[in-house]
Design an enzyme around this catalytic site. Structure first.
Site, PDB file in Angstrom:
ATOM      1  N   GLU B 367      18.055  74.015  43.381  1.00 40.48           N
ATOM      2  CA  GLU B 367      18.374  72.571  43.367  1.00 40.48           C
ATOM      3  C   GLU B 367      17.549  71.952  42.240  1.00 40.48           C
ATOM      4  O   GLU B 367      16.588  71.217  42.465  1.00 40.48           O
ATOM      5  CB  GLU B 367      18.007  71.939  44.724  1.00 40.48           C
ATOM      6  CG  GLU B 367      18.481  70.489  44.862  1.00 40.48           C
ATOM      7  CD  GLU B 367      17.999  69.836  46.170  1.00 40.48           C
ATOM      8  OE1 GLU B 367      17.287  70.493  46.941  1.00 40.48           O
ATOM      9  OE2 GLU B 367      18.353  68.662  46.394  1.00 40.48           O
ATOM     10  N   HIS B 392      22.604  74.092  47.991  1.00 36.00           N
ATOM     11  CA  HIS B 392      22.737  73.478  46.662  1.00 36.00           C
ATOM     12  C   HIS B 392      23.131  74.475  45.577  1.00 36.00           C
ATOM     13  O   HIS B 392      24.213  74.401  45.048  1.00 36.00           O
ATOM     14  CB  HIS B 392      21.476  72.704  46.249  1.00 36.00           C
ATOM     15  CG  HIS B 392      21.242  71.491  47.079  1.00 36.00           C
ATOM     16  ND1 HIS B 392      22.039  70.381  46.985  1.00 36.00           N
ATOM     17  CD2 HIS B 392      20.332  71.225  48.048  1.00 36.00           C
ATOM     18  CE1 HIS B 392      21.625  69.475  47.848  1.00 36.00           C
ATOM     19  NE2 HIS B 392      20.601  69.965  48.516  1.00 36.00           N
TER      20      HIS B 392
END
Lengths: 525, 525
Positions: B367, B392
Site C-alpha cells: 500500500e 491493497h
C-alpha cells in the site's frame, strides 16, 4: 526431497517467467508455506528478491571497476535524496508538479550529476518546442518583427517578420499589428519580457482540470510561436541554438519530429518544404563542424493527425519525395497533435501502408489514460504498422499483448515523464507507468518532448524524474548507462553510423565516469 | 504459405501469452509488416484486439439471455457517462477527488444501478470505520457520554461513557472533560453536529501534500472514535448498524479486520478480547435472524504493525486462543497501520511462521507508491508466508514476479480505490494500478477499507470508480458479475458455506437482473 522442500522448489521455478507458463501450480500450494524454518525462509526470500531485481531494465549490465566506483558516488547522492523523501514525502520532488519544484530540482546534487552525464540521443522532441525561453525572448528583439495584439495590447496573438505592416490577418477579430519595438516601448521592456515568459510556456501554474484544457493552452503556444520562428533565417538560428543547448545538457544526437512547415521570407513569400529540410541539414552540418564530439541529427516528418484520409495520402507522397532528396537525413514518419481529439491511426491504414518499407514509422500512440478506446488502440495499430518506436505509450501497460509484443519485437517506448505530467496524464512520478516497463524489462528511451514549454532543460529533468521518481530504489548507474546506450541503439543511425556514435559517446562517458569519481565531493550540497 | 502471410501468423502466435515464451521472434520482423492488404490488416487487427479483450478479467464469463438484456441497459447507461467524459474530461467524475464529486456521483444513474446490485461480500474493511457519519453523530446523544476538549472547547480530543467525570487523561495537556449534553448546550446543537461531521471524516477537502500527512489525519479519527465506540453496548450497536448499512448497499457478507480491542464498561473496567469477539458473533447471528438473505460475517484479527517482535509473538498466541474458542468465526490474521511508517513483515517472520496452517493470513502489503523499498517488498513476504489475499497491493504491478505468483497461486488483490485516493497514493482513477490487474486477468476483489471516513457508501462508490474509471471502456456486466462472485470465492467461507452463500447471492442477483431489464428507463437521468 521432502514435501516441504518440493513446495519451495516449485515456487521458485514458478517465479521464473520462462517456467511460469509451463507449470500448473495447485492453488493450495500457498497454504503450506509456513512449514519452513526462518533461515530457509530467508534464503527463499533473497532468491525471490534477486529474481525480481534481475528482471529490471539494465540490471544485467556489467560495470567496469571505474564505473563501480562512480556508482558508489551516484548511489550515495541518490539515496540521500530518497531518504529525505521517505522521512518527509512532502519534500520529495518527484511527488510534486514540476512547476512547484523546478528551482529546487536545479539545486539537487543528483540533477547536477545527471546534467553532466552523456545521455546519448534525444529521440522524441518537437521542432518549435526546443529552446529556452530566454532565447525566444532574445529573438523578439530582431529587426522587422511585428506583433499583433488584442484586448488593447494586453494579449499577444501573433508575430510576423515584415518590412511593412503584415497583410496577414490572425484569427482574433480585434487584433492589431504594430512593430515589436513600438509595443515594447509602449508597455515597458521588463513588463513585456515577463509577459512573454508566461506566454511562451505552460507557466504559471494552472490547475488544468483535464487533458483537453492543458492541450488547448499547449497548442496555443505553438500557434503564437509560428510567426516568430517560421521566418527562414530565424528558423536556422533557432535550430542551431537548440543543438547548442542540447549539447550543453549532455545530448549528443537528435531525432527531431518536425511538421516541416513552409517558411516565409521577409517579403511574405513562402518557401518550399525542401528548403526547410535543407536548413536543418545545413545547420546540423555547421554544428557538427564546430562540435566534433556531437553525433548528428535526423528528421522524422510529423504532420498533424486531425485531418482527412486524403491529406494523409499527400503526407505520404511528400515524405517519400523528401526522403528521396535527403535519404539518410529525413528517415521517418509520424502523426502529431492531441491524440485524444485527433483521428486514430486505423482511419489512415490505407495510405500508411503505401509508405515504402525503408521509411520508418515512429508513431505517437497511447498518450492517454482512457482505457479501451480508439485512442489507446492506436498502440495496436502502431505495432501492426511496424512502428520502430512508440511515442509516449503511456497506456501500453494496460495492454498486455501490445506490451509483450513491444518487448519481443524490441520496440522501445519513448517515455516523456515531464510532458505527461504537464499535459495532465498523471501527477506523481512514482505512479508513472514506465515503472512497470522498467520492472518488466520492456525497452524504453527517455525523452523530453517539448522542454521549452515547461522551462525544463533539454533532457536532464526527464532523466532526473525517471531515475529518482519512476525507477526503483535499487536503480543505479546500470540503468543510466543502459538508457544512454539505448538511445543510440534504437535510433535511425545506420550500423556504421552507430558504431561511430557509440565511440563518441563512450569517450565522453569515460570522461564523465572519471570526473564523478574524482570530484565525488563536488556533488554534495 | 507466402512469406508475408507467415509473418502475420508468427505475429499472431507471438501475441498469445502461452506461445510468447516459446517463440524467438526476430526483431526485424516488425519492419516487414507493411506488405499486407488493408483488408488483411483489418482482420489481423480484429484478432489482436479480440485477443487483448479476452485476456481481461471476467471476459470469459457466459451470460444468460436475461443477463444479456440487462447488460444492454447497463452498457447504455455506462457509455452515456463515458461519452460525456470524452467530450469534456473535466466532467468525468473518476478524474476527480471523491470529495469534489460525491454528490454528483450519488446522482449518477450508473451509481444508483450499482447500489442495487448484489455485490457479494466485502472482504477488506476495518472495525471502526464502517458506519455513516449520521449514525456516529446519533451515538453522541447517548446517556453518560463525556467529551474531552482542548483550546477552550474548540477541539474534541476524546469521548468516554462514564457515570461521573472520567479519570482517564487523554494526550492533550489542556484537555478538560464535560458531559456531552453540556458541551452541546454550550456551543449549540447545529454547530456541534457540523463540527463532528468534519472531525469524524477526512473532510473537508484538504490538499494533503503527502501520504504521511493524510495518515496522521486518518489515524487521529480512529483515536477520537475509540472512547465513543469501545463502550461495550455501543460497540454492539455500531457493528449491527454497520451490517444494516452494508445490507442496504447490496452487501451480503463481511470479512472484518478488527483490532479486537478490550471494550470498557460504564464503571471503567476493561472487558476481555473474547468478550469483543462474542459481541461480533452474537450481533452477526441476531442480524442473520432478521435478514435471512444475509450470508454472514467472519473476523480477521488485525492488530497494529508498528510494534516489537515480541508483541507479534503475543498477537499470534492471542489469535490462536481466539480461534480455538471461535474456530469458524475468527479465521485469519493481518497487521494494520500505516505500512510506510510501520515495520515490514520480514521483521516478524519468526513469530508469524508459528501461526498454525488453518489460520489464514490476509496481509496488507504494497500500500505504497515507493518502489523497491522494504515497504513494497512486503508483497514478497506476504506471498511467501502464504497469504490468502493481498490487502491493497497497490505496488504489485511493479513486481512482475509477485504479480505472476498472485495469478498462478490464485491470490486475489483486495483493491480499495477510494481509500487509495484519499490516502494520497493516486488521484485520477484512470491511473489506478488495478487497470493492469484487470487487463492481465489477475484475481481481484473490490473493497472499501474505511468508507465511514470519506462519507462513501459501504461498497458502491468503490464499485462505481472501479467500473467507470479503472476498468476498460468495454467492461460490462461480465466484470461486475465476476467481481461479485469472486468476493465469495475468495472469502474464508468453507466449501459448504460457499455453496449456500452462492445460492443466496444468486437469488438476489436474478431479482436484480430482472429488475434492471424491467425498469430500464428508471435509471435514466
Amino acid at each position: 526431497m521432502s514435501g516441504k522442500v518440493q513446495v519451495q522448489v516449485q515456487l521458485v521455478r514458478c517465479m521464473s517467467g520462462q517456467a511460469a507458463s509451463k507449470i500448473n501450480l495447485p492453488a493450495s500450494l500457498c497454504r503450506r508455506l509456513r512449514d519452513i524454518t526462518p533461515d530457509a525462509y530467508g534464503t527463499l526470500r533473497k532468491m525471490m528478491i534477486q529474481m525480481e531485481r534481475s528482471s529490471c531494465l539494465g540490471s544485467s549490465l556489467e560495470l567496469t571497476a571505474q564505473e563501480l566506483a562512480a556508482n558508489r558516488v551516484l548511489k550515495r547522492i541518490k539515496c540521500k535524496e530518497l531518504e529525505t523523501g521517505f522521512q518527509n514525502p512532502s519534500q520529495f520532488t518527484p511527488g510534486h508538479h514540476i512547476y512547484d519544484v523546478l528551482q529546487k530540482v536545479k539545486r539537487s546534487p543528483l540533477f547536477r550529476m545527471l546534467q553532466d552525464m552523456p545521455k546519448g540521443g534525444l529521440l522524441h522532441a518537437h521542432d518549435t518546442a526546443l529552446c529556452s525561453t530566454d532565447f525566444l525572448i532574445d529573438l523578439t528583439y530582431r529587426e522587422n518583427l511585428w506583433i499583433c495584439t488584442a484586448n488593447q495590447g494586453c494579449q499577444a496573438i501573433a508575430f510576423r517578420f515584415s518590412q511593412s505592416e503584415p497583410v496577414l490577418k490572425p484569427a482574433a477579430d480585434d487584433c492589431r499589428w504594430q512593430p515589436m519595438s513600438e509595443y515594447r516601448e509602449q508597455h515597458g521592456e521588463l513588463k513585456v519580457r515577463n509577459y512573454l515568459r508566461k506566454r511562451f510556456t505552460m507557466y504559471p501554474f494552472t490547475n488544468f482540470v483535464s487533458t483537453n484544457e492543458a492541450w488547448r493552452k499547449f497548442m496555443s503556444i505553438f500557434t503564437l510561436l509560428d510567426g516568430l520562428l517560421l521566418h527562414a533565417p530565424v528558423w536556422a538560428d533557432y535550430y542551431y541554438n537548440a543543438l547548442r543547448e542540447m549539447h550543453a545538457d549532455g545530448v549528443q544526437y537528435l531525432e527531431l519530429r518536425s511538421l516541416i512547415p513552409n517558411l516565409y521570407s521577409l517579403d511574405g513569400s513562402k518557401l518550399s518544404m525542401e528548403n526547410t529540410v535543407e536548413i536543418y541539414k545545413t545547420e546540423t552540418e555547421r554544428f557538427l563542424k564546430h562540435h566534433p564530439d556531437f553525433i548528428g541529427a535526423k528528421l522524422i516528418y510529423a504532420p498533424l493527425r486531425g485531418v482527412q484520409t486524403k491529406v494523409v495520402e499527400k503526407y505520404v507522397e511528400d515524405c517519400v519525395a523528401l526522403n528521396k532528396k535527403y535519404p539518410n537525413f529525413l528517415i521517418g514518419f509520424d502523426l502529431v497533435g492531441h491524440e485524444e481529439m485527433g483521428r486514430p491511426l486505423v482511419d489512415f491504414v490505407k495510405p500508411l501502408l503505401k509508405m515504402p518499407e525503408h521509411i520508418n514509422f515512429y508513431f505517437h500512440s497511447g498518450e492517454t489514460n482512457w482505457f479501451g478506446t480508439s485512442i489507446d488502440e492506436n498502440l495496436i495499430d502502431a505495432i501492426l504498422l511496424g512502428t520502430k518506436r512508440i511515442g509516449h505509450g503511456y497506456a501500453v501497460v494496460k495492454h498486455p499483448v501490445a506490451m509483450e509484443l513491444a518487448k519481443k519485437l524490441d520496440i522501445p517506448i519513448e517515455v516523456c515523464p515531464v510532458s505527461n505530467q504537464v499535459l495532465q496524464l498523471g501527477h506523481d512520478y512514482r505512479n508513472h507507468p514506465a515503472a512497470m516497463l522498467i520492472a518488466n524489462n520492456v525497452p524504453i528511451v527517455i525523452a523530453s518532448d517539448d522542454p521549452s514549454f515547461w522551462h525544463a532543460s533539454p533532457l536532464t529533468h526527464d532523466f532526473y524524474f525517471a531515475f529518482l521518481g519512476i525507477a526503483p530504489y535499487t536503480a543505479d548507474l546500470r540503468l543510466l548507462k543502459h538508457l544512454a546506450m539505448s538511445s543510440l541503439k534504437y535510433s535511425a543511425l545506420t550500423a556504421e553510423e552507430q558504431t561511430k556514435a557509440l565511440e563518441k559517446w563512450q569517450k565522453k562517458w569515460d570522461e564523465w565516469i572519471a570526473c564523478v569519481t574524482e570530484k565525488a565531493e563536488g556533488y554534495a550540497d
